[in-house]
Design an enzyme around this catalytic site. Structure first.
Site, PDB file in Angstrom:
ATOM      1  N   LEU A  34      -0.287  -6.081 -10.848  1.00 39.02           N
ATOM      2  CA  LEU A  34       1.166  -6.221 -10.740  1.00 39.02           C
ATOM      3  C   LEU A  34       1.808  -5.006 -10.067  1.00 39.02           C
ATOM      4  O   LEU A  34       2.773  -4.428 -10.563  1.00 39.02           O
ATOM      5  CB  LEU A  34       1.804  -6.480 -12.113  1.00 39.02           C
ATOM      6  N   THR A  35       1.237  -4.627  -8.927  1.00 41.27           N
ATOM      7  CA  THR A  35       1.928  -3.669  -8.070  1.00 41.27           C
ATOM      8  C   THR A  35       3.118  -4.397  -7.451  1.00 41.27           C
ATOM      9  O   THR A  35       3.401  -5.538  -7.808  1.00 41.27           O
ATOM     10  CB  THR A  35       0.989  -3.140  -6.983  1.00 41.27           C
ATOM     11  N   ALA A  81      -7.723  -9.012  -4.551  1.00 47.39           N
ATOM     12  CA  ALA A  81      -6.970  -7.799  -4.862  1.00 47.39           C
ATOM     13  C   ALA A  81      -7.045  -6.808  -3.704  1.00 47.39           C
ATOM     14  O   ALA A  81      -8.127  -6.372  -3.314  1.00 47.39           O
ATOM     15  CB  ALA A  81      -7.509  -7.158  -6.135  1.00 47.39           C
ATOM     16  N   ALA A  82      -5.886  -6.457  -3.165  1.00 45.68           N
ATOM     17  CA  ALA A  82      -5.848  -5.524  -2.033  1.00 45.68           C
ATOM     18  C   ALA A  82      -4.417  -5.104  -1.754  1.00 45.68           C
ATOM     19  O   ALA A  82      -3.481  -5.877  -1.958  1.00 45.68           O
ATOM     20  CB  ALA A  82      -6.437  -6.162  -0.774  1.00 45.68           C
ATOM     21  N   THR A 133     -10.018  -9.853   6.147  1.00 41.58           N
ATOM     22  CA  THR A 133      -9.032 -10.114   7.194  1.00 41.58           C
ATOM     23  C   THR A 133      -9.662 -10.009   8.577  1.00 41.58           C
ATOM     24  O   THR A 133     -10.648  -9.280   8.782  1.00 41.58           O
ATOM     25  CB  THR A 133      -7.877  -9.102   7.087  1.00 41.58           C
ATOM     26  N   ASP A 134      -9.056 -10.691   9.549  1.00 41.18           N
ATOM     27  CA  ASP A 134      -9.513 -10.556  10.926  1.00 41.18           C
ATOM     28  C   ASP A 134      -9.160  -9.196  11.515  1.00 41.18           C
ATOM     29  O   ASP A 134      -9.692  -8.804  12.554  1.00 41.18           O
ATOM     30  CB  ASP A 134      -8.950 -11.672  11.808  1.00 41.18           C
ATOM     31  N   GLU A 135      -8.287  -8.450  10.845  1.00 40.62           N
ATOM     32  CA  GLU A 135      -7.857  -7.160  11.393  1.00 40.62           C
ATOM     33  C   GLU A 135      -8.980  -6.125  11.421  1.00 40.62           C
ATOM     34  O   GLU A 135      -8.869  -5.119  12.124  1.00 40.62           O
ATOM     35  CB  GLU A 135      -6.647  -6.631  10.618  1.00 40.62           C
ATOM     36  N   TYR A 158      -4.854   0.288   6.857  1.00 41.67           N
ATOM     37  CA  TYR A 158      -5.116  -0.936   6.095  1.00 41.67           C
ATOM     38  C   TYR A 158      -6.419  -1.585   6.531  1.00 41.67           C
ATOM     39  O   TYR A 158      -7.311  -1.862   5.712  1.00 41.67           O
ATOM     40  CB  TYR A 158      -3.962  -1.931   6.258  1.00 41.67           C
ATOM     41  N   SER A 161      -9.506   0.318   5.593  1.00 45.19           N
ATOM     42  CA  SER A 161      -9.865   0.213   4.176  1.00 45.19           C
ATOM     43  C   SER A 161     -10.513  -1.135   3.865  1.00 45.19           C
ATOM     44  O   SER A 161     -11.441  -1.216   3.061  1.00 45.19           O
ATOM     45  CB  SER A 161      -8.635   0.434   3.294  1.00 45.19           C
ATOM     46  N   LYS A 162     -10.047  -2.201   4.522  1.00 38.46           N
ATOM     47  CA  LYS A 162     -10.678  -3.500   4.320  1.00 38.46           C
ATOM     48  C   LYS A 162     -12.079  -3.531   4.937  1.00 38.46           C
ATOM     49  O   LYS A 162     -13.002  -4.135   4.377  1.00 38.46           O
ATOM     50  CB  LYS A 162      -9.814  -4.608   4.930  1.00 38.46           C
ATOM     51  N   ASN A 187      -3.688 -14.598  10.165  1.00 35.83           N
ATOM     52  CA  ASN A 187      -2.402 -14.420   9.477  1.00 35.83           C
ATOM     53  C   ASN A 187      -2.026 -15.654   8.660  1.00 35.83           C
ATOM     54  O   ASN A 187      -1.904 -16.745   9.210  1.00 35.83           O
ATOM     55  CB  ASN A 187      -1.295 -14.144  10.500  1.00 35.83           C
ATOM     56  N   PRO A 291       3.241   2.167  15.287  1.00 37.82           N
ATOM     57  CA  PRO A 291       2.081   2.870  15.842  1.00 37.82           C
ATOM     58  C   PRO A 291       0.809   2.025  15.749  1.00 37.82           C
ATOM     59  O   PRO A 291       0.541   1.400  14.718  1.00 37.82           O
ATOM     60  CB  PRO A 291       1.975   4.124  14.957  1.00 37.82           C
ATOM     61  N   GLY A 292       0.025   2.009  16.814  1.00 37.94           N
ATOM     62  CA  GLY A 292      -1.263   1.341  16.797  1.00 37.94           C
ATOM     63  C   GLY A 292      -1.194  -0.157  16.611  1.00 37.94           C
ATOM     64  O   GLY A 292      -2.138  -0.767  16.103  1.00 37.94           O
TER      65      GLY A 292
END
Length: 351
Positions: A34-35, A81-82, A133-135, A158, A161-162, A187, A291-292
């Protein structure tokens, strides 16, 4: 009764997944920290359902995860969770490393120990599915698509980290034999999407008469996947995916960001025109690019189609219309997010 432990099940994709799983008679143990993006309002329709057990806690709490695994004996763990918002990762990358890397490691360790201690039949049937993710693949040029063998080239804190979490999942399979599956989605959009992301942000600001911010020239291309299609893909991979494999999940709907914004404006003009009669596209404002910012993502989901028979059911035109209609019909949910009151209630939380 089939039981799944779902992490991050109060978020956007996780929340939709939990709602659909419970509707199908699956017992879901829903672990969420619960962030800011975790929203109990999303789960109100199943608060009293005995198939849904909500637990307020962190995937990094190994003792808690071990207790839940021992008590409920799930046949699968599905990890949503991420921390997931690129802009927030630029401003504060440490939180992304903590949740997406350190947290995933702790979860994997607890799950590994649970799996190793299970009997032969339970070990054979168990699955750990990691939603990514595809990122992680970086950015594409004007042509080509990401496949499951595309080299990783993350460009934001992000996505980095994934990518790290993906590598940990792969390593736990190859080192310990843990039966893992990984999915990489494009997305997502649809109901219960947190209003910091493009589509719900544009809807909220358009209705409020505010400027609609579009990064750069607005021609960044994304493949858009309706969240219900994504949930169906995950269930398909969970049921029949080959252990140790990764599967890309895409919506076959490449759109420039400005096309998406214009589509939302047109739908809102039809459903609730502005009092002054002006088109909502007149609210579009181009702002400095972040950025980026990756230029283009595109997913090749042919492996998932050819091996498991999954294809998206929703066209972008159908999905975006349903999404706009959902937000118009659920302004209470949106307003509680915008004013922060959704974070004031933690009712029914299991310690």
């Amino acid at each position: 009764m089939t039981t799944w432990l779902v992490t991050g099940g109060a978020g956007f994709i996780g929340g939709n997944f939990v709602l659909e799983a419970v509707a199908r008679g699956i017992r879901v143990i829903n672990l969420d920290a619960l962030t800011y993006a975790g929203n109990r309002d999303t789960l109100r329709s199943i608060e009293a359902d005995t198939h849904h057990v909500f637990v307020h806690g962190d995937i990094g709490d190994r003792a808690l995860v071990a207790r839940l695994l021992a008590e409920y004996r799930p046949e699968a763990v599905v990890n949503f969770a991420a921390e997931s918002h690129v802009d927030r990762s630029i401003d504060g990358p440490a939180a992304f490393i903590q949740t997406n890397v350190v947290g995933t490691l702790a979860l994997l360790e607890a799950v590994r120990d649970y799996w190793k201690a299970s009997d032969a039949a339970a070990k054979h049937a168990f699955r750990f599915l990691h939603v990514s993710t595809d990122e992680v693949y970086g950015s594409l040029g004007e042509t080509g698509k990401f496949t499951e063998t595309t080299a990783y080239a993350p460009n934001s804190p992000y996505s980095a980290s994934k990518a790290a979490s993906d590598h940990l999942v792969r390593a736990f399979h190859h080192t310990y034999g843990l039966p893992v599956l990984t999915t990489h989605c494009s997305n997502n959009y649809g109901p219960y999407h947190f209003p910091e992301k493009l589509i719900p942000l544009v809807i909220a600001k358009a209705l409020a008469g505010e400027p609609l911010p579009v990064y750069g020239d607005g021609k960044q291309v994304r493949d858009w996947l309706f969240v219900s299609d994504h949930c169906e893909a995950i269930r398909t991979v969970l049921a029949a995916g080959r252990v140790g494999e990764t599967y890309n999940v895409g919506g076959n709907a490449e759109k420039q960001n400005i096309e998406v914004v214009n589509a939302i404006c047109a739908l809102l003009d039809q459903r609730c025109p502005r009092e002054d009669g002006q088109p909502r596209a007149s609210q579009i404002t181009y702002v400095t690019d972040r950025p980026g910012h990756d230029r283009r993502y595109a997913i090749d989901a042919s492996k998932l189609r050819d091996e498991l028979g999954w294809e998206p059911k929703y066209s972008f035109e159908c999905g975006i219309a349903q999404t706009v209609d959902w937000y118009l019909d659920n302004q209470d949910w949106v307003n509680r997010v915008l004013d922060g009151s959704y974070r004031m209630e933690r009712i029914g939380v299991v310690a």
